[in-house]
Structure formats: structure tokens, C-alpha cells
Design a protein around this motif. Structure first.
Motif, mmCIF file in Angstrom:
data_model
loop_
_atom_site.group_PDB
_atom_site.id
_atom_site.type_symbol
_atom_site.label_atom_id
_atom_site.label_comp_id
_atom_site.label_asym_id
_atom_site.label_seq_id
_atom_site.Cartn_x
_atom_site.Cartn_y
_atom_site.Cartn_z
ATOM 1 N N ASN A 5 0.799 -1.216 0.000
ATOM 2 C CA ASN A 5 0.000 0.000 0.000
ATOM 3 C C ASN A 5 0.836 1.273 0.000
ATOM 4 N N LEU A 6 1.833 1.329 -0.885
ATOM 5 C CA LEU A 6 2.637 2.529 -1.048
ATOM 6 C C LEU A 6 2.053 3.428 -2.130
ATOM 7 N N THR A 7 2.381 4.710 -2.077
ATOM 8 C CA THR A 7 2.002 5.620 -3.151
ATOM 9 C C THR A 7 2.748 5.205 -4.418
ATOM 10 N N PRO A 8 2.251 5.575 -5.595
ATOM 11 C CA PRO A 8 2.925 5.174 -6.841
ATOM 12 C C PRO A 8 4.390 5.584 -6.897
ATOM 13 N N GLU A 9 4.700 6.813 -6.473
ATOM 14 C CA GLU A 9 6.091 7.266 -6.511
ATOM 15 C C GLU A 9 6.941 6.479 -5.536
ATOM 16 N N SER A 10 6.397 6.205 -4.359
ATOM 17 C CA SER A 10 7.134 5.415 -3.373
ATOM 18 C C SER A 10 7.308 3.977 -3.835
ATOM 19 N N GLN A 11 6.318 3.471 -4.569
ATOM 20 C CA GLN A 11 6.416 2.106 -5.083
ATOM 21 C C GLN A 11 7.606 1.973 -6.034
ATOM 22 N N GLN A 12 7.840 2.999 -6.832
ATOM 23 C CA GLN A 12 8.982 2.978 -7.741
ATOM 24 C C GLN A 12 10.294 2.935 -6.964
ATOM 25 N N ARG A 13 10.399 3.756 -5.930
ATOM 26 C CA ARG A 13 11.625 3.756 -5.133
ATOM 27 C C ARG A 13 11.772 2.450 -4.361
ATOM 28 N N TYR A 14 10.643 1.908 -3.915
ATOM 29 C CA TYR A 14 10.654 0.625 -3.208
ATOM 30 C C TYR A 14 11.150 -0.488 -4.131
ATOM 31 N N ASP A 15 10.659 -0.509 -5.370
ATOM 32 C CA ASP A 15 11.084 -1.528 -6.328
ATOM 33 C C ASP A 15 12.588 -1.419 -6.600
ATOM 34 N N ALA A 16 13.072 -0.187 -6.727
ATOM 35 C CA ALA A 16 14.497 0.006 -6.943
ATOM 36 C C ALA A 16 15.309 -0.464 -5.739
ATOM 37 N N LEU A 17 14.770 -0.222 -4.565
ATOM 38 C CA LEU A 17 15.447 -0.641 -3.347
ATOM 39 C C LEU A 17 15.505 -2.161 -3.251
ATOM 40 N N GLN A 18 14.438 -2.831 -3.703
ATOM 41 C CA GLN A 18 14.419 -4.286 -3.687
ATOM 42 C C GLN A 18 15.555 -4.857 -4.515
ATOM 43 N N GLU A 19 15.829 -4.238 -5.649
ATOM 44 C CA GLU A 19 16.923 -4.715 -6.503
ATOM 45 C C GLU A 19 18.254 -4.590 -5.774
ATOM 46 N N VAL A 20 18.423 -3.508 -5.032
ATOM 47 C CA VAL A 20 19.667 -3.296 -4.275
ATOM 48 C C VAL A 20 19.791 -4.361 -3.180
ATOM 49 N N LEU A 21 18.679 -4.622 -2.478
ATOM 50 C CA LEU A 21 18.704 -5.604 -1.396
ATOM 51 C C LEU A 21 18.980 -7.014 -1.922
ATOM 52 N N LEU A 22 18.445 -7.331 -3.107
ATOM 53 C CA LEU A 22 18.664 -8.651 -3.697
ATOM 54 C C LEU A 22 20.124 -8.838 -4.077
ATOM 55 N N VAL A 23 20.745 -7.758 -4.531
ATOM 56 C CA VAL A 23 22.158 -7.825 -4.882
ATOM 57 C C VAL A 23 22.996 -8.042 -3.640
ATOM 58 N N GLY A 24 22.504 -7.446 -2.525
ATOM 59 C CA GLY A 24 23.194 -7.619 -1.244
ATOM 60 C C GLY A 24 24.123 -6.500 -0.923
#
Length: 215
Positions: free
Chosen positions: A196-215
Motif C-alpha cells: 500500500n505505497l504511493t505510486p512514486e514510493s512504489q517505484q523507489r521501493y522496487d528500486a530498493l528491492q533490486e539493491v537488497l537482492l544484490v546484497g
């Protein structure tokens, strides 16, 4: 507090909103210093008798102010513990801010219901924060923007997993704070799940997920 075993590891209060005096006595007792797992919530049996105290743990949470629970590792708040196959209802938890000082060695914090955090906090040992509320718990929003901001800006250097999941119908879209930097606030974070994030926050969240997956 009477007739408690000498070695006390786990304690559960299944009528939390109606057990304020009992919980207060326990938190001030020597036995509370031993406990590593504490659960405060309700059960279907409690709900079946439609108690006047309802499902509000606000007064219970205030009891944590000034308390010291040095051995507490796992704290579960607001859950309706399933004693038989039936519906589940969470509690309104209230202010969880006092918990972080009361339990300096806490590893796991499990929240099952609406709560708030009055300011960013620091905790040196917390490893997992889990928030999950089922739709049957009611319509009230689980977390406000201010509480979400305070949580995300907290310094939790050992947190590895943070999840905030809710099916409540009145949840409002949350804005992920632009100042949130997991490398600074939560450097060991590897599992991060927020709905339940705002659309703009969802974009930053998705980008953050990629960083976390990389480690």
C-alpha cells in the motif's frame, strides 16, 4: 504473582485488554526478568464472551514504560491465538515506543493490529519486525504516515527482515521517506516487504528491492 515455576521462559496473556493489573504485576516481578518470549493478545474464547474491555491494548502498552526485561527476545502483541478453527481478530495495540527501551535485547517484534510509534527509535539487537493484520480484524488503518516515517527513520543496525502487510480496508497509501537509507538506518536489511505505497514510493521501493537482492 503466585505459584510460578522457578524457571520461566515463555508467558502468554490471552485476555490482554482485561488483564491490565495482572500484566502490571508481572512486568514488575522478578519472574519478568527471566522471560525470553512474551505474548499479549486474546483468544476466540475471550472474543466469544464479548468482553466490555474490547480489543484495545493501549493501557497495557503504557505498562512497559520504565520496565526492564533484559532477557526478552521475542514479543508478540495483539494476536488472537487460535485455540480452534475459527475467525481471527487482532487488537488495537497503541503506542509501541516504550517497548524499545524496556527490552534492550529483543530480537523479534511481532505486531498484529493497528499501532503507532511517536518518534524514531534506536535498538541495538532487534533482528526482525513483522506486522500482519488480516481483513477480519476490521477496517481501521494499521499504520499512519507519521508512524511509518518514524519506523523507517529508526536506527536498527541488526534488523534483517521488516514486513508490513495488511488487508484492512481503510489503509491509506504510505509514502516511503525520501531520507530513508537502509545503509545508514538498517545496514543488515535483506528482506523488506511493505504494501500500500504511493505510486512514486512504489517505484523507489522496487528500486530498493533490486539493491537488497544484490546484497
Amino acid at each position: 504473582m503466585r505459584n510460578l515455576p522457578d524457571q520461566l521462559d515463555t508467558v502468554a496473556f490471552l485476555e490482554g485488554p482485561a488483564q491490565i493489573e495482572l500484566i502490571s504485576d508481572f512486568l514488575q516481578s522478578p519472574e519478568a526478568q527471566q522471560v525470553s518470549t512474551l505474548k499479549i493478545g486474546t483468544s476466540q474464547l475471550y472474543a466469544a464472551r464479548r468482553p466490555a474491555e474490547g480489543f484495545d491494548l493501549g493501557k497495557v502498552m503504557s505498562l512497559f514504560k520504565g520496565r526492564h526485561l533484559p532477557n526478552l527476545r521475542s514479543l508478540c502483541l495483539g494476536d488472537m491465538f487460535v485455540l480452534y478453527n475459527s475467525s481471527v481478530r487482532a487488537c488495537r495495540i497503541g503506542d509501541i515506543t516504550p517497548v524499545f527501551n524496556a527490552a534492550p535485547n529483543l530480537r523479534m517484534l511481532d505486531l498484529c493490529g493497528p499501532f503507532f510509534l511517536t518518534r524514531p527509535v534506536e535498538h541495538a539487537h532487534l533482528q526482525e519486525v513483522s506486522v500482519h493484520v488480516d481483513a477480519s480484524s476490521g477496517q481501521e488503518a494499521v499504520i499512519s504516515q507519521q508512524t511509518f516515517t518514524n519506523l523507517m527513520m529508526s536506527k536498527l543496525p541488526e534488523v534483517q527482515s521488516l514486513s508490513l502487510l495488511s488487508d484492512a480496508t481503510e489503509d491509506v497509501p504510505l509514502d516511503l521517506p525520501t531520507a530513508f537509507d537502509p545503509r545508514a538506518q538498517m545496514p543488515k536489511l535483506t528482506a523488506f516487504e511493505v504494501e500500500n505505497l504511493t505510486p512514486e514510493s512504489q517505484q523507489r521501493y522496487d528500486a530498493l528491492q533490486e539493491v537488497l537482492l544484490v546484497g
